[in-house]
Design an enzyme around this catalytic site. Structure first.
Site, PDB file in Angstrom:
ATOM      1  N   HIS A 188      20.602  42.812  49.350  1.00 54.13           N
ATOM      2  CA  HIS A 188      19.668  41.665  50.661  1.00 54.13           C
ATOM      3  C   HIS A 188      20.527  41.047  51.181  1.00 54.13           C
ATOM      4  O   HIS A 188      21.421  40.528  50.526  1.00 54.13           O
ATOM      5  CB  HIS A 188      18.521  40.939  50.199  1.00 54.13           C
ATOM      6  N   ASP A 314       9.414  42.069  55.353  1.00 54.65           N
ATOM      7  CA  ASP A 314      10.311  41.019  54.972  1.00 54.65           C
ATOM      8  C   ASP A 314       9.004  39.836  55.491  1.00 54.65           C
ATOM      9  O   ASP A 314       9.423  38.763  55.378  1.00 54.65           O
ATOM     10  CB  ASP A 314      11.269  40.664  56.182  1.00 54.65           C
TER      11      ASP A 314
END
Ligand code: MN
Length: 351
Positions: A188, A314
């Site tokens: 990430h 997200d």
């Protein structure tokens, strides 16, 4: 509005969101202390100097929601028709820390905290393991604990650790543990390293707007081009944000990589067992976090295969329930859509 969003599979599939963030107060306190004391990397100053202090409506929402693993999050999921969330300690995890003991403590406590939440909401929450890449051997042990004792489903590494990348030999225990334990490795983004951020912060382009994809795709390409997946053929890498753009670039990257290998231009680049396309189709998964674009999703599926592309929202950084409506109605077969929203995540994370 095209249709009401409901959980429970009324459209023929459950929706699993695969890149959902939480924070612990201990983590945010430690990061903000580094920022305030002038000891944080420039990327962390840019990112958390903003998210940690801004009084804007958006950042206030994000801070509140990151710390919640309870009713607020469940209500947001219900409103967006998200059945299950795969949760990870928010970026940069422990990777801004300089003290390994502090990083280990924050990761371990975050894992225990997330485990409690998963026990409270076993049908809604699934965990990913937080580690402390500053201490690779400890991290490998925590991966084992995370899988075998906590029942978690993968690990999130927030890209570089003070400018160091997972293909470096010091991090091999982490890669080996992921391969041995069959744990997906989600890379990430985080704030850019000091020697990369350069003028990007002045331009206002260092964050999720652009810089994240540059740095995280670079990280992934370092793994691909140095033969990590020849050493660990079973290792599975997950990339968010449309696989950080790699499916779009892959033909040029592959051509120029092979040209560089043939001409022996760089010591570090050696022949691989396969084309870079092969690794995208056998070792990499992509999610749609922050990029709810049917065109991007079609490209990812064409390049990587429809079995390797997954939905992600997200939350709470980009909480847009309308994107779920858009993707529910994208032009795609029902079986393919079920893979995208549900089945691929179940397969990869063993849910
Ligand atoms: Mn994210």
């Amino acid at each position: 509005m095209t249709h009401e969003l409901k959980t429970g599979g009324d459209r023929g599939y459950l929706r699993i969101a695969t890149e959902e963030a939480f924070a612990t107060a201990e983590q945010l306190d430690a990061i903000m202390r580094l920022v305030k004391e002038g000891r944080a990397d420039k990327g962390t100053v840019s990112l958390w100097g903003f998210y940690g202090t801004s009084a804007s409506e958006r950042t206030t929402f994000i801070r509140e929601r990151l710390l919640d693993l309870g009713p607020l999050r469940i209500a947001a999921m219900d409103e967006a028709g998200i059945d299950k969330a795969v949760l990870a300690l928010t970026s940069p995890g422990t990777q801004s820390m300089h003290d390994p003991e502090e990083a280990r403590r924050i990761a371990r406590n975050a894992n225990d905290h997330l485990k409690d939440a998963c026990e409270r909401y076993p049908d809604r929450f699934h965990g990913m393991i937080a580690i402390a890449p500053l201490d690779p051997e400890w991290s490998a042990e925590e991966l084992r604990r995370g899988k075998e004792e906590l029942g978690f489903h993968g690990v999130q590494v927030n890209s570089h650790t003070h400018g160091h990348y997972l293909d470096e030999a010091q991090f091999d225990p982490i890669l080996r543990a992921c391969a041995d334990l069959d744990l997906p490795l989600y890379i990430h983004p985080q704030g850019l390293p000091d020697d990369m951020i350069g003028d990007m912060a002045n331009a206002g382009l260092d964050g999720a707007v652009y810089g994240f994809a540059v740095e995280t795709s670079y990280h992934a390409l370092r793994l691909l081009t140095t033969g990590v997946f020849d050493r660990y053929p079973s290792l599975q890498l997950v990339l968010g944000h449309g696989a950080e753009g790699l499916p779009f670039w892959i033909d040029r990257t592959n051509y120029m990589f092979n040209a560089g290998v043939r001409s022996q231009r760089y010591d570090r680049l050696k022949p691989l067992q396969h084309s870079l396309h092969h690794y995208l189709r056998h070792n990499v998964w992509g999610t749609t976090s922050g990029l709810p674009s049917p065109a991007s999703i079609r490209l990812m599926m064409e390049v990587m295969g429809e079995d390797r592309v997954m939905y992600a929202m997200d939350y709470p950084y980009q909480y847009v329930p309308d994107e779920v409506r858009l993707l529910d109605t994208m032009d795609m077969g029902e079986a393919q859509k079920r893979k995208f929203f549900q089945a691929n995540a179940e397969t990869l994370f063993k849910l």
